[in-house]
Each structure stands twice: as C-alpha cells, then as structure tokens.
Enzyme design. Structure first.
Site, PDB file in Angstrom:
ATOM      1  N   GLU A  44     -28.694 -53.254  75.353  1.00  0.00           N
ATOM      2  CA  GLU A  44     -28.789 -54.840  75.203  1.00  0.00           C
ATOM      3  C   GLU A  44     -29.818 -55.376  75.772  1.00  0.00           C
ATOM      4  O   GLU A  44     -30.019 -55.015  77.186  1.00  0.00           O
ATOM      5  CB  GLU A  44     -27.361 -55.133  75.596  1.00  0.00           C
ATOM      6  CG  GLU A  44     -26.158 -54.492  74.893  1.00  0.00           C
ATOM      7  CD  GLU A  44     -24.888 -54.577  75.473  1.00  0.00           C
ATOM      8  OE1 GLU A  44     -23.709 -54.567  74.741  1.00  0.00           O
ATOM      9  OE2 GLU A  44     -24.637 -54.874  76.800  1.00  0.00           O
TER      10      GLU A  44
ATOM     11  N   VAL B 117     -11.724 -55.669  81.321  1.00  0.00           N
ATOM     12  CA  VAL B 117     -13.241 -55.690  81.451  1.00  0.00           C
ATOM     13  C   VAL B 117     -13.761 -54.694  80.543  1.00  0.00           C
ATOM     14  O   VAL B 117     -14.875 -54.673  80.311  1.00  0.00           O
ATOM     15  CB  VAL B 117     -13.391 -55.263  83.082  1.00  0.00           C
ATOM     16  CG1 VAL B 117     -15.049 -55.022  83.336  1.00  0.00           C
ATOM     17  CG2 VAL B 117     -12.596 -56.294  84.031  1.00  0.00           C
TER      18      VAL B 117
ATOM     19  N   ASP C 211     -16.224 -54.054  75.569  1.00  0.00           N
ATOM     20  CA  ASP C 211     -17.488 -55.301  75.861  1.00  0.00           C
ATOM     21  C   ASP C 211     -18.325 -54.836  74.625  1.00  0.00           C
ATOM     22  O   ASP C 211     -19.532 -55.227  74.837  1.00  0.00           O
ATOM     23  CB  ASP C 211     -18.024 -54.652  77.246  1.00  0.00           C
ATOM     24  CG  ASP C 211     -18.256 -53.676  77.588  1.00  0.00           C
ATOM     25  OD1 ASP C 211     -18.263 -52.665  76.505  1.00  0.00           O
ATOM     26  OD2 ASP C 211     -18.771 -53.317  78.468  1.00  0.00           O
TER      27      ASP C 211
ATOM     28  N   LYS D 142     -14.866 -51.228  70.648  1.00  0.00           N
ATOM     29  CA  LYS D 142     -14.430 -51.004  71.892  1.00  0.00           C
ATOM     30  C   LYS D 142     -13.327 -51.971  72.271  1.00  0.00           C
ATOM     31  O   LYS D 142     -13.776 -53.112  72.785  1.00  0.00           O
ATOM     32  CB  LYS D 142     -15.368 -50.705  72.732  1.00  0.00           C
ATOM     33  CG  LYS D 142     -15.258 -50.125  74.184  1.00  0.00           C
ATOM     34  CD  LYS D 142     -16.283 -50.092  74.998  1.00  0.00           C
ATOM     35  CE  LYS D 142     -15.943 -49.613  76.619  1.00  0.00           C
ATOM     36  NZ  LYS D 142     -17.259 -49.952  77.507  1.00  0.00           N
TER      37      LYS D 142
ATOM     38  N   VAL E  21     -16.471 -59.779  78.910  1.00  0.00           N
ATOM     39  CA  VAL E  21     -17.588 -58.825  78.205  1.00  0.00           C
ATOM     40  C   VAL E  21     -18.905 -58.650  79.010  1.00  0.00           C
ATOM     41  O   VAL E  21     -19.736 -58.183  78.943  1.00  0.00           O
ATOM     42  CB  VAL E  21     -17.651 -59.051  76.718  1.00  0.00           C
ATOM     43  CG1 VAL E  21     -16.440 -59.020  75.873  1.00  0.00           C
ATOM     44  CG2 VAL E  21     -18.311 -60.566  76.611  1.00  0.00           C
TER      45      VAL E  21
END
Length: 353
Positions: free
Chosen positions: A63, A231, A234, A238, A300
């Site tokens: 990313e 947490v 993300d 998922k 995220v």
C-alpha cells in the site's frame, strides 16, 4: 541563471530509529507520537485526504498512504504479508517520506516498520482516552505477535491499564509477550481462549494477522461498558469482529471512506452509522454515550497518523542530532541541464565535449 538552492534529504535508518527510541524511551516516544497525532487530528480540515492505494495479491498487500497540508506532503509505503514470518521477515515493513509542498523536495526519508508499531499503539491510546471508561484498568489482548507489546505499553502508560489478559493461537507468542513485558509494571495473565481473556476486561484489543474474514469477538463475549480496539481488520476480506458486535456498539473510525472498504464495518451496509474520531476529539460529537455503552474503534491505520509520526521523527532527530544527509536528488548548478550531470561524471562524455 537561477540561483542555486542546495538541499539534502535527512535519512533515518532502522538502526537510527532503534537508537532514537532507546535514547528517548518507549514511553516518551508513545506519548510524543500521541501528542502529534492529537494535534494533527484537531487540524483535520487542513489536510488533503484520500484512502490508501492498495495492490492486493494472494499472499498479502502493498500500500501507498499519501496525505498533505499546505506545507508538508507525506507518504508511507507499507506491506502486510501474514506468511512472512516463515521466511524470517516481518509481516509489516514500511518506510516513509516527508516533502516540502512548495518545492516538492524530499526532506526526510525514514524507516517506518518500528515506527508504525509505535504510531498504531499511540493512535489506539488516543482513541481509548476519548472512548473508553476513565476507570479502565484491565485489557484483553487477543493476538500476541509483533504489535502486541506496543499496544500493551501504550495502554499502560497513556490509559492506566495495569492488567493484561492474553490469548494467541500460538502459545509461544504469548510467552514472548510476557517475557518482553517483565519489569514494566503490567500484570499478565495467559488465557486459553478469547472468551476467557475478555472476561472482566474493560478494554479488548484485537490485533491478529490472518488475512481472512474471522470472528475473533462474538456478541456473547460483550459486556456493558466495554471498549473494543479492533486493530487487525485492515483490508478487504480481513475482519475480526462478528457483525452483530458492531450493530450493538457505537462505532468510531479514522476516515470513513477508507474504513468502509478495509475495516470491520465492510461487513455492513454503506449507510451503517459511524463517527469519525476527529469529531469527538474536536468536541463536535459526543463519544461514549454512557458508562454502560459499548464502544468500538474500528482502526485500519490512516495516513494522517504516519504524517504525525514522521513529524515526530523529524523533530526528534533534529533535537538529538541524528540521521545522515543523503543525495537522494542530484544537485544541479543549472536545473535545466540534467544531462550535464552525465558529462560531469563520465570522462568519455567530457572528452567529446
């Protein structure tokens, strides 16, 4: 001829950042990054924001996370590959850049693997201070891998958590976490299941790594007044929370356009009601409705948090005299003569001239 404007990019290697954290102390770094995050979230409207650009594969995701205000541009490169530990690699690896908006010049290039763990934990604590009950002292920590110590210490130092109830499908991960937390003042209790770990917990943090639609936390595990710090979910496909957990809670997010794609709320319709955390921090929206309310921070990771972390690294590096200048961009005596660099550095081209 334009005037020469020399500059160099400050480089912070992984070793530099490790040294920085050791010199400042983990608590001071968590507090410092949390302060920078809070300051930047309170300037929410000043930023040009977008969801991150993700390239998904069978084994993970890579990313790019960009963001800018009118003076500074930042981006982070980060991956998420749950199987990486098989090859001796972290599941998350990252680096980032701060650049000058006026010129585009890259001013800082830094590691962000260690820093991402610190900023994620600091962000969790910033959200929990706004959403969890102030008297919260016990946290269940589900997933005891690479992020877990940072989450534990952030909640200990910034929220006052004193007891951790731990569960991981890998008992060795829990043993590692307990060993690393010795001497921190935290009491740890290893549990045999998620249900056992969340029992009597004021805060539940889920930080699992598998890239799958999982239901780590189910409605039967909820208790009045609980704050859930989700947490691990993300990216698309998922998740960690059963959809009914979200339906029974007040849900808070970083940046809704991104979280609706990547967060646990991807399971719910696009019009499912959420509140962006900045609104609570700025006093524009109430947080927890009551002591009995259940709150969820569907985290995220958003580029503004990395912007804050990079600013913290830049300022701390300047304070401690750390980092090295690197010539990431060539220095030009004539900015219109880029080819001239080849003549300067190549004897054969100089001879032709």
């Amino acid at each position: 001829m334009p005037s020469h404007h020399p500059f160099s990019t400050r480089y912070l290697s992984a070793t530099d950042v490790i040294d920085m954290v050791q010199r400042k102390g983990v608590e001071a770094c968590l507090r410092g990054i949390a302060d920078y995050i809070l300051a930047d979230f309170l300037r929410w409207g000043a930023f040009d924001k977008s969801a991150r650009v993700a390239s998904h594969s069978r084994d993970g995701v890579i990313e790019l996370m960009p963001i800018a205000d009118d003076q500074t541009y930042a981006f982070k490169y980060v991956n998420g590959h749950p199987k990486n530990t098989r090859w001796g690699l972290p599941t998350v690896m990252a680096f980032g850049v701060l650049a000058d908006v006026a010129t585009g010049a890259p001013l800082l290039l830094s590691e962000l693997t260690l820093t991402t763990a610190l900023r994620t934990a600091a962000m969790s604590a910033v959200a929990a201070r706004a959403l969890a009950r102030p008297d919260s002292r016990t946290m269940a920590l589900i997933g005891n891998g690479a992020q877990s110590e940072f989450q534990a210490l952030a909640f200990h130092h910034l929220l006052g958590i004193t007891t951790l109830r731990l569960f991981d499908t890998d008992p060795a991960a829990t043993a590692k976490l307990q060993a690393n937390l010795q001497g921190t003042g935290l009491r740890t209790v290893a549990c045999n299941s998620t249900a056992e770990a969340v029992r009597d917990a004021d805060v539940v943090t889920t930080v699992t790594a598998d890239k799958t639609n999982a239901t780590i936390l189910t409605p039967g595990m909820l208790a009045p007044g609980m704050h859930i710090n989700a947490v691990g979910g993300d990216c698309p496909g998922k998740t960690e929370l059963h959809a009914d957990v979200l339906r029974q809670a007040q849900v808070f997010v970083e940046y809704a356009p991104q979280t609706r794609i990547e967060g646990d709320i991807q399971q719910l319709p696009p019009d499912f009601g959420v509140t962006e955390l900045w609104e609570v921090l700025a006093g524009q929206h109430t947080g927890r409705a009551s002591d009995a309310a259940i709150t969820v921070f569907d985290s995220v990771g958003f580029a503004l948090e990395d912007f804050s972390a990079l600013r913290f690294l830049r300022d701390t590096a300047a304070e401690l005299g750390m980092g090295q200048p690197i010539e990431l961009i060539p220095q030009l005596s004539d900015p219109k003569n880029l080819f001239g660099l080849l003549r300067t550095h190549n004897p054969l081209l100089r001879a032709v001239a």
